[in-house]
Structure formats: structure tokens, C-alpha cells
Motif scaffolding. Structure first.
Motif, PDB file in Angstrom:
ATOM      1  N   ALA A 181       0.829  -1.207   0.000  1.00 44.44           N
ATOM      2  CA  ALA A 181       0.000   0.000   0.000  1.00 44.44           C
ATOM      3  C   ALA A 181       0.862   1.255   0.000  1.00 44.44           C
ATOM      4  CB  ALA A 181      -0.911  -0.003   1.226  1.00 44.44           C
ATOM      5  N   HIS A 185      -3.475   4.900  -0.192  1.00 46.13           N
ATOM      6  CA  HIS A 185      -4.425   3.804  -0.009  1.00 46.13           C
ATOM      7  C   HIS A 185      -5.201   3.974   1.301  1.00 46.13           C
ATOM      8  CE1 HIS A 185      -2.242   1.522  -3.208  1.00 46.13           C
ATOM      9  NE2 HIS A 185      -3.476   1.080  -3.408  1.00 46.13           N
ATOM     10  N   VAL A 192      -7.394  -3.388   1.291  1.00 46.41           N
ATOM     11  CA  VAL A 192      -6.089  -2.776   1.550  1.00 46.41           C
ATOM     12  C   VAL A 192      -5.494  -3.353   2.825  1.00 46.41           C
ATOM     13  CG1 VAL A 192      -4.847  -0.622   1.970  1.00 46.41           C
ATOM     14  CG2 VAL A 192      -6.779  -0.658   0.352  1.00 46.41           C
TER      15      VAL A 192
END
Length: 198
Positions: A181, A185, A192
Motif C-alpha cells: 500500500a 491507499h 487494503v
């Protein structure tokens, strides 16, 4: 995050603002909202931004920005993770209305939820297809957010943000698993969070 606003020189005689957002569903990037008070003679061809081609959205955005009063508001990835996407969306909408630079007599909001604010307002499901002022707001919000994600794609080319705008496409998910990430994000979003645990 800061908000920006503009007003055209044309006199505005109606204070009904349309509000819509872009970016509730993606895994990356801010959520962006726009508020628009249409110019008195309106703008031809307005429709839900999702139904318009890029070229048509671009032309309509330029016309709305030139002739109407508008405000843009955003909530950052950090704010999304801190207060959740629904509340961040409400915050972005509030910032968009505040950025108009005047108080509307009524606000028409696309969807079924309203922020907690002082304005007289209605939530209208599929409002972006029913009310031109909301259609205009949907176009501005989408165009603004798409520009943000295309710019972010230059710094983070692995994720295909210039094509998927941060949504969880197969390409984006594969890159997330491979590269992890970024600061853009949304760590509070399950895909995620799961990718970060690998």
C-alpha cells in the motif's frame, strides 16, 4: 483539505445548490464533492456524469466552471481512515457547500443521506439524473477526482490509477498484493488491510 470556489460574472438569481460526490468506493485517493448553483439560463446537456463520455464531461465541466457558481470540497485519505467513508463523504459535501461563498436557500443532495448542517436540504436518490444542478455537481466532482488520481498515477505507476481511478480492479488488486500500500491507499478498507497483512 482545502476547498476552492468560483463564481461567474453572470448574476445568479436562484440559490438552489446541487451536491454530489465522487470516490466513495475506491481503495485509494480522497473523496471529492462538488456543489453547483446553476446560471439562470441553465446548461444544455447535463446528465449523470457516469453516463457521459470523457470528452462530453470535459466540455460540460468547462462550461459549468465558466458560467455557474461552484465549490469543491474534499476529505483526505487520512480523514477517511479516521472517521469512515460515510462521514468523510458528508464532510466533503459540507466543505463543497461552504466553498460556494454564499448561503444557498436549499441544497439538493444526490443519495439518501444528508450531512448534519444548517442548510435546508433534500436527499434525492438518483438525483444526478433528475436535477441538472446535481448533474453539474456530479460532473465537477468526478472530473476533479479523476485529475487527482491521474496525477497520483505518475508517482505510483504500478496501480493503474490513470485507468481505474483507485477502484479495486483486478489490475489494482494484483499490484497491491505485489507492491503493498501507498500513502494514498485507504487502510480502513478491507482489501487494503488484507493486502498489508501479507
Amino acid at each position: 483539505m482545502t476547498s476552492v470556489s468560483s463564481s461567474a460574472s453572470t448574476e445568479i438569481h436562484t440559490l438552489v445548490a446541487g451536491v454530489d460526490e465522487a470516490g466513495r468506493g475506491p481503495l485509494a485517493g480522497p473523496v471529492v464533492a462538488a456543489a453547483v448553483i446553476l446560471c439562470p439560463d441553465g446548461i444544455a446537456g447535463l446528465a449523470d456524469s457516469k453516463t457521459l463520455s470523457f470528452a462530453r464531461r470535459e466540455r460540460l465541466e468547462a462550461e459549468v466552471r465558466a458560467r455557474c457558481r461552484f465549490g469543491i470540497g474534499m476529505a483526505s485519505v487520512e480523514e477517511i481512515d479516521a472517521i469512515n467513508i460515510l462521514q468523510a463523504t458528508m464532510l466533503a459535501m459540507t466543505r463543497a457547500v461552504e466553498a460556494l461563498g454564499l448561503e444557498p436557500g436549499e441544497v439538493l443532495v444526490d443519495g439518501n443521506r444528508l450531512p448534519r448542517w444548517r442548510y435546508r436540504a433534500q436527499a434525492i436518490v438518483k438525483g444526478d439524473a433528475l436535477h441538472p444542478c446535481i448533474s453539474a455537481a456530479s460532473i465537477l466532482a468526478k472530473q476533479e477526482r479523476d485529475r487527482i488520481m491521474r496525477a497520483a498515477a505518475q508517482e505510483h505507476p504500478h496501480y493503474g490509477w490513470d485507468r481505474n481511478m483507485g477502484y479495486g480492479t483486478a489490475e489494482h488488486m494484483a499490484a497491491l498484493r505485489q507492491h503493498g500500500a501507498t500513502a494514498l491507499h485507504r487502510r480502513s478498507f478491507a482489501p487494503v488491510a488484507q493486502a498489508m497483512q501479507r
